[in-house]
Design an enzyme around this catalytic site. Structure first.
Site, mmCIF file in Angstrom:
data_model
loop_
_atom_site.group_PDB
_atom_site.id
_atom_site.type_symbol
_atom_site.label_atom_id
_atom_site.label_comp_id
_atom_site.label_asym_id
_atom_site.label_seq_id
_atom_site.Cartn_x
_atom_site.Cartn_y
_atom_site.Cartn_z
ATOM 1 N N GLU A 131 0.872 -1.171 0.000
ATOM 2 C CA GLU A 131 0.000 0.000 0.000
ATOM 3 C C GLU A 131 0.914 1.227 0.000
ATOM 4 O O GLU A 131 1.093 1.900 0.993
ATOM 5 C CB GLU A 131 -0.914 -0.007 1.219
ATOM 6 C CG GLU A 131 -2.026 1.016 1.119
ATOM 7 C CD GLU A 131 -2.948 0.996 2.318
ATOM 8 O OE1 GLU A 131 -4.010 1.641 2.241
ATOM 9 O OE2 GLU A 131 -2.621 0.355 3.333
ATOM 10 N N HIS A 218 -9.844 -0.239 0.030
ATOM 11 C CA HIS A 218 -10.809 0.346 0.978
ATOM 12 C C HIS A 218 -11.637 1.481 0.355
ATOM 13 O O HIS A 218 -11.404 2.658 0.581
ATOM 14 C CB HIS A 218 -10.179 0.749 2.301
ATOM 15 C CG HIS A 218 -8.908 1.536 2.268
ATOM 16 N ND1 HIS A 218 -8.714 2.657 1.492
ATOM 17 C CD2 HIS A 218 -7.757 1.361 2.966
ATOM 18 C CE1 HIS A 218 -7.513 3.148 1.714
ATOM 19 N NE2 HIS A 218 -6.909 2.370 2.598
ATOM 20 N N GLY A 222 -9.697 7.223 1.924
ATOM 21 C CA GLY A 222 -8.457 7.579 1.239
ATOM 22 C C GLY A 222 -8.645 7.866 -0.231
ATOM 23 O O GLY A 222 -7.735 7.629 -1.029
ATOM 24 N N ASP A 250 -16.317 -1.908 9.787
ATOM 25 C CA ASP A 250 -16.037 -1.974 11.226
ATOM 26 C C ASP A 250 -16.891 -1.026 12.051
ATOM 27 O O ASP A 250 -16.722 -0.933 13.267
ATOM 28 C CB ASP A 250 -14.559 -1.693 11.490
ATOM 29 C CG ASP A 250 -14.133 -0.283 11.088
ATOM 30 O OD1 ASP A 250 -14.904 0.401 10.394
ATOM 31 O OD2 ASP A 250 -13.016 0.130 11.466
ATOM 32 N N GLY A 251 -17.811 -0.306 11.406
ATOM 33 C CA GLY A 251 -18.633 0.645 12.125
ATOM 34 C C GLY A 251 -17.952 1.976 12.370
ATOM 35 O O GLY A 251 -18.548 2.874 12.965
ATOM 36 N N HIS A 253 -15.141 3.220 9.792
ATOM 37 C CA HIS A 253 -14.726 3.745 8.500
ATOM 38 C C HIS A 253 -15.892 4.084 7.583
ATOM 39 O O HIS A 253 -15.776 4.985 6.747
ATOM 40 C CB HIS A 253 -13.817 2.735 7.789
ATOM 41 C CG HIS A 253 -12.422 2.711 8.315
ATOM 42 N ND1 HIS A 253 -12.078 2.068 9.489
ATOM 43 C CD2 HIS A 253 -11.272 3.256 7.834
ATOM 44 C CE1 HIS A 253 -10.775 2.223 9.701
ATOM 45 N NE2 HIS A 253 -10.268 2.929 8.721
ATOM 46 N N ASP A 276 -7.997 -3.937 7.391
ATOM 47 C CA ASP A 276 -7.041 -2.819 7.408
ATOM 48 C C ASP A 276 -6.497 -2.645 8.833
ATOM 49 O O ASP A 276 -6.185 -1.533 9.268
ATOM 50 C CB ASP A 276 -7.682 -1.523 6.904
ATOM 51 C CG ASP A 276 -6.646 -0.444 6.566
ATOM 52 O OD1 ASP A 276 -5.466 -0.785 6.378
ATOM 53 O OD2 ASP A 276 -7.023 0.749 6.521
ATOM 54 N N ALA A 329 -6.560 5.961 11.367
ATOM 55 C CA ALA A 329 -5.273 5.340 11.032
ATOM 56 C C ALA A 329 -5.405 3.825 11.073
ATOM 57 O O ALA A 329 -5.021 3.171 12.041
ATOM 58 C CB ALA A 329 -4.193 5.811 12.001
ATOM 59 N N GLY A 330 -5.967 3.251 10.035
ATOM 60 C CA GLY A 330 -6.209 1.820 10.039
ATOM 61 C C GLY A 330 -7.328 1.472 11.010
ATOM 62 O O GLY A 330 -8.079 2.341 11.460
#
Length: 408
Positions: A131, A218, A222, A250-251, A253, A276, A329-330
């Site tokens: 990445e 993703h 980004g 994930d709730g 992002h 991620d 951040a991830g």
């Protein structure tokens, strides 16, 4: 030579590519699945039957975008640290994973690619995902824009050589000069070119797909946002049937509505669930590292620290490359938690199983080995309760972990 049957698993629900078998059974032969069927398992003298107490059985998860977990990372540290990260995710249902690197000085990325290639040869990971470093500073997210460079085929060739045949995916921004040549080089090398960390327009993104890009890193995160007059990369990637689309369900992002919209637009064969995840997955709140960037985790959400370093999620134009503390951040997710959230968001269980296992296995060229509960494939599976909480993990016919009282 095929092995004789070694045992049978009996479950309340077995999720296969064709249907949910309720109840269902799976017959094992060593490390492989020998047969799958509906109803109670047929009586076979001398063959042990393991009751999973009416639970759900799904294929083992395949995570093609993960940076670390359990306090360890693929992006920094030793080979032993990388092993610990892989083991953490295996215990949490990911039976197959790529190790994802972030942008760093090219020499550092080459060295880490060589180290991780050794772990791939051992079967610890299934390959590498780069990445970076060919990303847009305007959409750098939690990565360090100091080390981002324009796509360069010679640099790609060095990374490819150090990965020693284990480079599976490279994420790049298609609007950067040299991107088309790099996409072509990746395709010729059998590496998936993924669009991500990009400020591209829809037309530029579509041209990248025409050149051979076939995956979205993703989606939404980004990248230039979707707009009704300029759909950007989100619209262009969803519009193309040959593109598989990652989402971080994930709730944090993505809003659940966005998850459902992507699932409908992409369809059950193109959606790919990823974590991620970074080193903080499965760990207490506190300070962690993602590549060269410092990250603070609070309430399970990872964000760039105020003193993160040089980088962060930035805007465009004069703001390009400016660090913004507080940027996501991830994640701290596991594939088990992502699957549970996707089901709770309203996606059908069969579609979730495809997105978490079957589709990424196919994208990575591993469908002949894993990704589904099907005869002839590896016995990679997870056992979940009625709320889709993880209860047990099997990899290649061996239990990795199982909760007390699950099996009788």
């Amino acid at each position: 030579m095929s092995l004789p049957p070694s045992g049978v698993l009996s479950a309340g629900h077995v999720v296969t590519p064709d249907a949910v078998l309720s109840p269902g059974w799976i017959r094992l032969a060593g490390s492989r699945i020998d047969a799958v069927g509906l109803g109670e398992p047929p009586a076979e003298p001398g063959l042990p039957v393991t009751s999973l107490r009416g639970r759900w059985v799904l294929p083992g998860f395949v995570d093609m975008h993960v940076h670390g977990g359990g306090g360890a990372s693929f992006t920094e540290g030793t080979a032993e640290d990388a092993r610990r990260a892989a083991e953490f995710h295996r215990r949490n249902g990911t039976t197959t994973m790529l190790a994802s690197l972030v942008t760093a000085p090219l020499a550092d990325m080459e060295a880490r690619a060589a180290m991780l290639a050794g772990l791939a040869r051992e079967g610890v990971i299934a390959g590498l995902h780069l990445e970076g470093p060919f990303l847009a500073a305007a959409r750098c997210g939690a990565q360090d824009p100091r080390h981002m460079i324009a796509p360069d085929v010679a640099a790609f060739d060095r990374l490819l050589a150090m990965a020693a045949g284990w480079l599976r995916v490279i994420t790049l921004a298609p609007e950067l000069p040299g991107a088309t040549d790099l996409i072509t080089a990746a395709a010729q090398a059998g590496v998936i070119a993924a669009v991500g960390h990009t400020d591209a327009t829809a037309d530029v993104t579509a041209a990248a797909v025409d050149a051979g890009a076939s995956h979205a890193t993703h989606l939404f995160n980004g990248m230039r946002p979707l707009h009704h007059r300029e759909p950007g990369p989100v619209g262009a990637l969803l519009d193309r049937d040959e593109v598989s689309c990652e989402v971080i369900a994930d709730g944090v992002h993505l809003h659940d509505t966005a998850i459902r919209l992507v699932a409908r637009a992409a369809g059950p064969a193109r959606l790919v669930l990823i974590t991620d995840a970074m080193a903080a997955a499965g760990m207490p709140d506190g300070r962690y590292q993602l590549g060269s960037m410092r990250v603070d985790v609070a309430g399970g959400v990872a964000r760039l620290a105020a003193d993160a370093g040089s980088g962060g999620e930035a805007g465009s134009g004069a703001d390009a490359g400016r660090r913004v503390s507080g940027a996501i951040a991830g994640s701290t997710a596991t594939m088990a938690s992502v699957v549970r959230h996707a089901v709770a968001a309203g996606l059908p269980v069969t579609d979730v199983a495809a997105a978490a296992s079957t589709n990424p296995a196919r994208v990575l060229g591993l469908a002949g080995r894993t990704g589904a509960l099907w005869p002839g494939l590896d016995a990679d599976l997870v056992v979940c309760d009625e709320a889709f909480g993880l209860r047990a993990v099997m990899r290649r016919g061996e239990w990795v972990t199982r909760s007390r009282g699950l099996i009788r």
